[in-house]
Design a protein around this motif. Structure first.
Motif, PDB file in Angstrom:
ATOM      1  N   THR A  35       0.835  -1.201   0.000  1.00 29.94           N
ATOM      2  CA  THR A  35       0.000   0.000   0.000  1.00 29.94           C
ATOM      3  C   THR A  35       0.871   1.252   0.000  1.00 29.94           C
ATOM      4  O   THR A  35       0.635   2.188  -0.758  1.00 29.94           O
ATOM      5  CB  THR A  35      -0.957   0.000   1.211  1.00 29.94           C
ATOM      6  OG1 THR A  35      -1.666  -1.240   1.240  1.00 29.94           O
ATOM      7  CG2 THR A  35      -1.947   1.145   1.134  1.00 29.94           C
ATOM      8  N   CYS A  70       1.895   4.445  -3.724  1.00 27.68           N
ATOM      9  CA  CYS A  70       1.597   5.872  -3.826  1.00 27.68           C
ATOM     10  C   CYS A  70       2.722   6.629  -4.516  1.00 27.68           C
ATOM     11  O   CYS A  70       3.837   6.674  -4.001  1.00 27.68           O
ATOM     12  CB  CYS A  70       1.365   6.466  -2.432  1.00 27.68           C
ATOM     13  SG  CYS A  70       0.988   8.224  -2.497  1.00 27.68           S
ATOM     14  N   ILE A 117       1.219   8.053   1.820  1.00 31.37           N
ATOM     15  CA  ILE A 117       0.613   7.093   2.754  1.00 31.37           C
ATOM     16  C   ILE A 117       1.641   6.679   3.801  1.00 31.37           C
ATOM     17  O   ILE A 117       2.788   6.366   3.474  1.00 31.37           O
ATOM     18  CB  ILE A 117       0.094   5.849   2.001  1.00 31.37           C
ATOM     19  CG1 ILE A 117      -0.834   6.273   0.861  1.00 31.37           C
ATOM     20  CG2 ILE A 117      -0.642   4.924   2.978  1.00 31.37           C
ATOM     21  CD1 ILE A 117      -1.379   5.121   0.041  1.00 31.37           C
ATOM     22  N   ILE A 173      -3.386   8.852   5.347  1.00 28.42           N
ATOM     23  CA  ILE A 173      -2.992   9.524   4.113  1.00 28.42           C
ATOM     24  C   ILE A 173      -2.754  11.002   4.382  1.00 28.42           C
ATOM     25  O   ILE A 173      -3.608  11.669   4.973  1.00 28.42           O
ATOM     26  CB  ILE A 173      -4.097   9.367   3.040  1.00 28.42           C
ATOM     27  CG1 ILE A 173      -4.262   7.881   2.702  1.00 28.42           C
ATOM     28  CG2 ILE A 173      -3.763  10.162   1.789  1.00 28.42           C
ATOM     29  CD1 ILE A 173      -5.460   7.572   1.842  1.00 28.42           C
ATOM     30  N   CYS A 191      -1.519  13.819  -1.322  1.00 28.78           N
ATOM     31  CA  CYS A 191      -2.349  12.946  -2.159  1.00 28.78           C
ATOM     32  C   CYS A 191      -2.780  13.692  -3.416  1.00 28.78           C
ATOM     33  O   CYS A 191      -3.177  14.863  -3.337  1.00 28.78           O
ATOM     34  CB  CYS A 191      -3.573  12.500  -1.358  1.00 28.78           C
ATOM     35  SG  CYS A 191      -4.741  11.484  -2.289  1.00 28.78           S
ATOM     36  N   CYS A 230      -3.717   3.396  -4.707  1.00 25.39           N
ATOM     37  CA  CYS A 230      -3.789   2.721  -3.409  1.00 25.39           C
ATOM     38  C   CYS A 230      -5.020   1.810  -3.354  1.00 25.39           C
ATOM     39  O   CYS A 230      -4.954   0.691  -2.834  1.00 25.39           O
ATOM     40  CB  CYS A 230      -3.805   3.726  -2.261  1.00 25.39           C
ATOM     41  SG  CYS A 230      -5.042   5.033  -2.400  1.00 25.39           S
TER      42      CYS A 230
END
Lengths: 353, 388
Positions: free
Chosen positions: A206, A210, A215, A226, A231, A237
């Protein structure tokens, strides 16, 4: 049950005229939009009629296509990489009757050759995908209804390929098309499912998914958190972790990129560049997307020289002129800030006033 | 029942372009699952989001991939698509079919699935869209046992190779793309059906630099046909183009990116400086009756094309400027195995080969491949002095 047999040998599928002249083709002509003639060294000719399909076909429609191919092409046909179907035959006298049946019996338009607009390569969208930010087939239908004339006639200065992806995974690899339509999210994941994270997801995968490192582990909840400042809502993700859903009616929509090409014809291949960052989804026909794309097509058709692909034309007139002619606003979002961004800035004193 | 009405999707049956909604409705006459798909899609058009759950692993015996799991997030509303999985069926190279083969697939699919297909998915496979879990094995058994079709690639494996129409119909084809595609597919069956690696690897094959299969953007290894010697020019055919109105200087000669062409107006001759030609295909495409590729044919082998995630969209770049392409293509297959070994050994999960090369450095990659550095590999040399 048989495994590892691979696909059937394509040689068992070839029409006679192709088998006979395989590797012996000398030149081709485009007789009229959608009608190709290839001539072999020995003078043999094969005619191809290219027809547009919606890519999604019922088996009954496939059977209808087979009926036509049985009647005119000795039971042979092929498809192209852009969802078109091609009927090949050696007998020129059958062409008009075949064309009539393609139009009337199959309901397929004939075109997509030369400087016609070709079919729109696209993905599953809401029909079958778990990660889309938009539907694919619906927008394609709406676009091709509007741009129909460009498919059936040669009204463009050069080849144009429009492609569509329902999310940033870009399963149709549309990142080098003359016009790319891509589904985008514009907000972070709608929730972080702490309860299920540890059973549904792997932390390292995960975090690594990104592109901006937004993350972080959140061991207190056996989950992640997050950094919403970092982001940029790509949704990768979610692709690796079902506990981070991101699709949202209110914030999902479409971005439009322009100027890509894959061929090395005259100029180098190019990636597509951002033209319009966001148009909200508006099913069933996405009229704002259709009119935005049509505007770009028409401005290009009016201004580019013969043989000039969209990306070549924009490079010649420069990007500020592109934005001026199309009326598309240039915003902060257009300026790249990801890896390799600096090489995309105007590092010259070349300015038009 | 009002739930059966699909007013939004009905809108997409209007207009001249053939409608996918009509296709779903047609399949829906025979199959409840196609009907439920239509209703679920209408709900998506209202809700503005997909109603498919995230993933799910399904398969057939002996394979680690080839079927894609798909489950509705509203099985109470749409029970016939509660489980609605996809088959990727490897297409014959060049997408040539007999109607007999297609009809067999249709019959099998109508029996076990929704009756909905894609011709084709973007990588190239036939997509059979939507079957329940219990039908996966018998459907595959029928496809492979009766119709002679196999599954294509998925997951972290070698994806189904695809190619342009090539020597089957195109005069520009410098390699036998359909033969090469078929050969690689058959040779690497194990890599296609059993995910070995950290992520996926794609091979696409175009017969010439027009790259009609878009290999340079869409594959880890683009293979692009080319020629080493001079273009062939038929001067009589050139004169025919000029006599029928082609402005050869402005439309062809001046468009050559490296000024390799000259028009001798007096002698009415198109002269070529073959050492300047970069094989861009422009003059061939404008005058197909007069200009043809050379005879010393082979392929440019490239590396590194991919879609945006994670490190950005990439176009492939030159790895081997020229490789002869003759069956059984041993040199190419050896190179592929070398690349896969190095990538499998060094790559992280979900790291594409282009991203790995960027992370470890091109010098390390070239050393591992035992390939020499060549100026044809770069658009320009480095600009920084971080040489050592």
């Amino acid at each position: 049950m048989a495994t590892d047999i691979g696909p059937p040998d394509y040689r068992t599928m070839l029409p006679e005229i192709i088998k006979k002249n395989y590797g012996q083709w000398k030149y081709h002509e485009i007789l009229k939009p959608g009608f190709l003639k290839h001539v072999a060294e020995n003078g043999d000719a094969v005619y191809t009629i290219r027809a547009g399909s919606p890519r999604l076909l019922s088996v009954d429609k496939v059977r209808d296509i087979c009926d036509v191919a049985d009647k005119y092409c000795d039971g042979h046909l092929r498809f192209t990489s852009r969802h078109n179907v091609e009927f090949l035959l050696a007998d020129e006298s059958k062409l008009e009757a075949l064309a009539k049946e393609i139009n009337e019996k199959l309901g397929f338009p004939i075109g997509g050759t030369g400087t016609c607009l070709s079919n729109i390569v696209h993905t599953q969208g809401w029909i079958h995908c778990h990660t889309p930010a938009t539907d694919a087939s619906g927008i394609v239908k709406a676009l091709m209804d509007e741009l129909y004339d460009y498919f059936v006639s040669e009204k463009l200065p050069a080849k144009m390929r429009i492609s569509l992806a329902c999310c940033g995974n870009m399963c149709a690899a549309i990142h080098c098309s003359d016009i790319s339509v891509v589904g985008v999210h514009t907000a972070p994941p709608t929730k972080i499912d702490d309860k299920n994270f540890s059973t549904w997801c792997e932390v390292p995968t995960t975090l690594a998914s990104c592109p901006t490192g937004a993350i972080r582990r959140y061991p207190e909840a056996k989950s992640v958190r997050i950094d919403e400042e970092k982001c940029m809502y790509c949704g990768n993700c979610y692709t690796v972790c079902p506990a981070l859903p991101i699709a949202s009616k209110e914030t999902d929509g479409i971005a439009i990129f322009v100027g890509g090409k894959v061929s090395s014809n005259r100029t180098s291949p190019k990636l597509s560049k951002l033209a319009i960052p966001f148009i909200p989804n508006n099913p069933p026909r996405w009229p704002e997307v259709v009119s935005a794309v049509k505007n770009i097509v028409e401005v290009y058709a009016k201004n580019a020289r013969k043989g000039e692909r969209m990306g070549d034309w924009i490079e010649r007139i420069t990007w500020p002129t592109f934005f001026k002619l199309t009326g598309i606003p240039f915003t902060m979002k257009h300026i790249d800030n990801f890896t390799g961004a600096l090489t995309t800035y105007n590092r010259s004193a070349h300015i038009k006033f | 029942m009002s739930e059966d009405k699909t007013p939004k999707l009905d809108e997409l049956e209007k207009g001249p372009w053939p409608s996918f909604v009509t296709e779903i409705k047609r399949a829906g006459k025979k199959k409840a699952s196609a009907n439920d798909l239509l209703k679920q899609l209408e709900l998506s058009y209202t809700d503005g989001v997909t109603h498919w759950k995230h993933g799910g692993v399904v398969g057939v015996r002996g394979y680690g991939c080839g079927t894609i799991g798909r489950y509705s997030d509203s099985p109470d509303k749409f029970p016939n698509v509660a489980a609605f999985h996809t088959f990727r069926v490897n297409h014959p190279s060049g997408w040539f079919y007999t109607t007999k083969a297609l009809r067999q697939i249709c019959d099998i699919w109508e029996k076990y699935g929704s009756g909905l297909t894609n011709f084709h998915g973007s990588t190239g496979d036939i997509i059979l869209l939507g079957a329940p879990t219990e039908n996966l094995q018998p459907c595959f058994d029928a496809l492979s046992g009766e119709a002679g079709f196999d599954l294509g690639g998925a997951a972290s494996d070698l994806r189904t190779p695809s190619c342009c129409v090539g020597a089957a119909r195109c005069e520009f084809a410098c390699i036998d793309t359909t033969d090469l595609c078929n050969d690689l597919t058959q040779t690497f069956q194990d890599y296609i059906h059993r995910p070995h690696w950290g992520y996926k690897f794609k091979i696409k094959i175009s017969g010439c630099p027009n790259d009609c299969i878009a290999s340079i953007g869409r594959s880890d290894m683009p293979i692009i046909g080319t020629w080493r010697d001079a273009l062939r020019i038929d001067q009589d055919a050139v004169r025919e183009y000029v006599d029928s109105g082609l402005d050869i200087v402005s439309e062809v000669v001046s468009q050559c990116p490296t000024e390799a062409l000259e028009w001798d107006a007096k002698g009415k001759k198109l002269n070529l400086k073959p050492e300047e030609c970069v094989r861009c295909m422009y003059c061939l495409s404008r005058m197909p009756k007069a200009i043809r590729p050379g005879l010393d044919k082979g392929a440019t082998i490239m590396i590194g094309g991919k879609a945006p995630l994670v490190r950005g969209p990439r176009l492939g770049w030159v790895l081997v400027p020229f490789m002869k392409m003759e069956p059984p293509y041993t040199e190419l297959k050896d190179l592929l195995e070398k690349i896969w070994d190095w990538w499998d050994e060094n790559g992280k999960t979900r790291e594409r080969v282009s991203e790995l090369i960027e992370r470890l450095g091109i010098q390390e990659f070239l050393k591992a491949m035992d390939l020499p550095p060549l100026p044809e590999m770069v658009a320009e040399p480095r600009t920084n002095a971080f040489i050592f």
